[in-house]
Design a protein around this motif. Structure first.
Motif, PDB file in Angstrom:
ATOM      1  N   LEU A  29       0.877  -1.185   0.020  1.00  0.00           N
ATOM      2  CA  LEU A  29       0.154   0.003  -0.050  1.00  0.00           C
ATOM      3  C   LEU A  29       0.840   1.363   0.080  1.00  0.00           C
ATOM      4  CD1 LEU A  29      -2.641   1.030   0.083  1.00  0.00           C
ATOM      5  CD2 LEU A  29      -2.991   0.901   2.615  1.00  0.00           C
ATOM      6  N   GLN A  30       1.046   1.882  -1.009  1.00  0.00           N
ATOM      7  CA  GLN A  30       1.940   2.850  -1.222  1.00  0.00           C
ATOM      8  C   GLN A  30       1.591   4.356  -0.897  1.00  0.00           C
ATOM      9  OE1 GLN A  30       5.039   1.784  -2.479  1.00  0.00           O
ATOM     10  NE2 GLN A  30       6.117   3.254  -3.136  1.00  0.00           N
ATOM     11  N   VAL A  31       0.186   4.454  -1.259  1.00  0.00           N
ATOM     12  CA  VAL A  31      -0.071   5.825  -1.071  1.00  0.00           C
ATOM     13  C   VAL A  31      -1.433   5.925  -0.625  1.00  0.00           C
ATOM     14  CG1 VAL A  31      -0.188   8.319  -1.819  1.00  0.00           C
ATOM     15  CG2 VAL A  31       1.291   6.646  -2.883  1.00  0.00           C
ATOM     16  N   VAL A  32      -1.990   6.682   0.424  1.00  0.00           N
ATOM     17  CA  VAL A  32      -3.302   7.013   0.774  1.00  0.00           C
ATOM     18  C   VAL A  32      -3.546   8.626   0.377  1.00  0.00           C
ATOM     19  CG1 VAL A  32      -5.244   7.138   2.403  1.00  0.00           C
ATOM     20  CG2 VAL A  32      -3.753   5.206   2.512  1.00  0.00           C
ATOM     21  N   CYS A  33      -4.607   8.635  -0.635  1.00  0.00           N
ATOM     22  CA  CYS A  33      -4.795  10.140  -1.158  1.00  0.00           C
ATOM     23  C   CYS A  33      -6.066  10.300  -0.828  1.00  0.00           C
ATOM     24  CB  CYS A  33      -4.586  10.170  -2.682  1.00  0.00           C
ATOM     25  SG  CYS A  33      -4.890  11.652  -3.399  1.00  0.00           S
ATOM     26  N   ASP A  34      -6.237  11.733  -0.065  1.00  0.00           N
ATOM     27  CA  ASP A  34      -7.560  12.134   0.327  1.00  0.00           C
ATOM     28  C   ASP A  34      -7.336  13.423   0.497  1.00  0.00           C
ATOM     29  OD1 ASP A  34     -10.368  11.033   1.380  1.00  0.00           O
ATOM     30  OD2 ASP A  34      -9.808  12.899   2.182  1.00  0.00           O
ATOM     31  N   MET A  35      -8.305  14.485   0.110  1.00  0.00           N
ATOM     32  CA  MET A  35      -8.251  16.107   0.340  1.00  0.00           C
ATOM     33  C   MET A  35      -8.177  16.292   1.877  1.00  0.00           C
ATOM     34  SD  MET A  35     -10.801  17.626  -2.515  1.00  0.00           S
ATOM     35  CE  MET A  35     -10.398  19.306  -2.018  1.00  0.00           C
ATOM     36  N   ASP A  36      -8.680  15.227   2.585  1.00  0.00           N
ATOM     37  CA  ASP A  36      -8.827  15.525   4.103  1.00  0.00           C
ATOM     38  C   ASP A  36      -7.374  14.915   4.634  1.00  0.00           C
ATOM     39  OD1 ASP A  36      -8.787  15.357   7.019  1.00  0.00           O
ATOM     40  OD2 ASP A  36     -10.813  15.114   6.823  1.00  0.00           O
ATOM     41  N   ALA A  37      -6.396  15.761   4.794  1.00  0.00           N
ATOM     42  CA  ALA A  37      -4.872  15.134   5.252  1.00  0.00           C
ATOM     43  C   ALA A  37      -5.125  14.364   6.238  1.00  0.00           C
ATOM     44  CB  ALA A  37      -3.816  16.426   5.268  1.00  0.00           C
ATOM     45  N   ALA A  38      -5.879  14.680   7.352  1.00  0.00           N
ATOM     46  CA  ALA A  38      -6.011  14.060   8.676  1.00  0.00           C
ATOM     47  C   ALA A  38      -6.403  12.819   8.457  1.00  0.00           C
ATOM     48  CB  ALA A  38      -6.779  14.742   9.756  1.00  0.00           C
ATOM     49  N   ARG A  39      -7.550  12.609   7.596  1.00  0.00           N
ATOM     50  CA  ARG A  39      -8.101  11.436   7.310  1.00  0.00           C
ATOM     51  C   ARG A  39      -7.281  10.363   6.498  1.00  0.00           C
ATOM     52  NH1 ARG A  39     -11.808   7.494   8.774  1.00  0.00           N
ATOM     53  NH2 ARG A  39     -12.571   6.228   7.147  1.00  0.00           N
ATOM     54  N   ALA A  40      -6.672  11.217   5.685  1.00  0.00           N
ATOM     55  CA  ALA A  40      -5.577   9.983   4.842  1.00  0.00           C
ATOM     56  C   ALA A  40      -4.617   9.670   5.736  1.00  0.00           C
ATOM     57  CB  ALA A  40      -4.930  10.950   3.676  1.00  0.00           C
ATOM     58  N   LYS A  41      -4.016  10.413   6.931  1.00  0.00           N
ATOM     59  CA  LYS A  41      -3.158   9.808   7.663  1.00  0.00           C
ATOM     60  C   LYS A  41      -3.503   8.750   8.743  1.00  0.00           C
ATOM     61  CE  LYS A  41       0.551  11.331  10.963  1.00  0.00           C
ATOM     62  NZ  LYS A  41       0.335  10.432  11.860  1.00  0.00           N
ATOM     63  N   SER A  42      -4.889   8.973   9.129  1.00  0.00           N
ATOM     64  CA  SER A  42      -5.352   8.120   9.983  1.00  0.00           C
ATOM     65  C   SER A  42      -5.495   6.814   9.236  1.00  0.00           C
ATOM     66  CB  SER A  42      -6.758   8.434  10.389  1.00  0.00           C
ATOM     67  OG  SER A  42      -7.236   7.414  11.063  1.00  0.00           O
ATOM     68  N   VAL A  43      -5.982   6.703   8.111  1.00  0.00           N
ATOM     69  CA  VAL A  43      -6.138   5.431   7.341  1.00  0.00           C
ATOM     70  C   VAL A  43      -4.762   4.672   6.857  1.00  0.00           C
ATOM     71  CG1 VAL A  43      -6.701   4.372   5.142  1.00  0.00           C
ATOM     72  CG2 VAL A  43      -8.239   6.030   6.261  1.00  0.00           C
TER      73      VAL A  43
END
Length: 340
Positions: A29-43
């Motif tokens: 799992l190389q990258v999780v991309c989301d406009m909500d940086a906090a949400r992306a970091k959590s996942v």
């Protein structure tokens, strides 16, 4: 090792991230991309992803990303699928490809121009054991000729206060449209749609009756405010018998002179195994370039959108509507995969 990017870190994106991290040996799992940086970091933290990002097109272009799973909002699906096609990267795109049949055709044209298939569409019910057994009962002749298929799809409550009957057809029903086409191996030619009246202001159930090109009848009930639980079932009726889906419940409680089973609150538990099977097929597609035999493609996304548009018009007008599709492109007759 196949390096996967997840675009969208909401409920579906998080589930896909967990499947990649836990159920797909041979992937990173190389990258999780989301406009909500906090949400992306959590996942990303929960699944061990290597990086987070906020720009989906930049992620698709990255040299350290081999394949993409798109689980962002519906309106982004077609543009991001086209970006993956342009980058030459396989993409598993959550349904719908688009709610606009015209936009679906744009994606089809972009894919055809490359000469290879890149887009696998996330109609995961094709991988559910119950629908697989229904389809096999037709293939091996157990049921004889298929006559009817009855389907209902019930949620606890609508996902938004402004949810409408038309949205039930364009948002919820496409899963039914696709899996019925898959099980019966035919196309729809007409649709009528009806709604009863509720005693409150919540959206009432929508019931559709569809006719197929093989003169079969299909009923589809979408009840987004069923209240009691998430419940999806189907029955396939043939000339020699019928096969029906059971509610999946692993336990039964017996007490106080009563027996009871539970319903899930949403779709994720009910279809977890189907998602895992689907994602494994996607990984094989990425690794081999061979498009999976039972997976949905851009053509299937177009078909679902066309049926939904006709269904919404039938509900608005109160009249039967034809389901009129362009001829199936030869490109999608033989699954042409991306080169590995």
């Amino acid at each position: 090792m196949t390096r996967v990017a997840i675009i969208g870190a909401g409920l579906m994106g998080e589930d896909h991230a967990r499947i990649v991290a836990q159920d797909l040996p041979g992937t990173t799992l190389q990258v999780v991309c989301d406009m909500d940086a906090a949400r992306a970091k959590s996942v990303a933290d929960a699944t061990g992803a290597g990086d987070i990002a906020s720009d989906p097109e930049a992620v698709i272009a990255r040299a350290d990303v081999d394949a993409v799973i798109v689980a962002s909002p519906d309106f982004t699906h077609a543009p991001l699928s086209k970006a993956c096609i342009a980058a030459g990267k396989p993409v598993l795109c959550e349904k719908p490809l688009s709610q606009s049949s015209v936009e679906c055709l744009e994606v089809i044209e972009a894919e055809k121009n490359t000469g290879k298939q890149h887009v696998m569409l996330g109609f995961m019910r094709r991988y559910d054991q119950s629908y697989s057994e229904m389809r096999q009962a037709l293939i091996d002749g157990t049921l004889g000729r298929a006559l009817m298929m009855h389907n209902f799809h019930r949620n606890v409550e609508t996902p938004a206060a402004d949810f409408t009957g038309a949205m039930a057809i364009t948002n919820s029903a496409p899963h039914e449209f696709d899996v019925v086409r898959h099980v019966l191996g035919t196309e729809f030619v007409s649709v009528t749609a009806h709604q009863p009246r509720r005693s409150d202001d919540r959206v009432a159930p929508v019931v559709m009756v569809l006719e197929t090109a093989d003169d079969q009848l299909v009923t589809i009930e979408i009840n987004n405010n069923a209240a009691y639980g998430y419940d999806v079932r189907a029955e396939l009726v043939g000339e020699a018998g019928s096969i029906a889906m059971n509610n999946v419940a692993y336990t039964r409680t017996d007490m106080k002179l009563a027996s009871s089973t539970r319903y899930d609150a949403d779709w994720r538990g009910r279809y977890h195994e189907a998602y895992v099977r689907q994602n494994r097929d996607f990984l094989r597609f990425v690794e081999t370039g061979d498009f999976p035999a039972i997976a949905s493609d851009c053509w299937d996304g177009y078909c679902a959108a066309i049926v939904a548009e006709a269904g919404a018009k039938a509900l608005a007008t109160g009249q039967k509507q034809p389901v009129t599709m362009i001829p199936r492109p030869e490109f999608y007759a033989g699954k042409k995969g991306v080169a590995a």
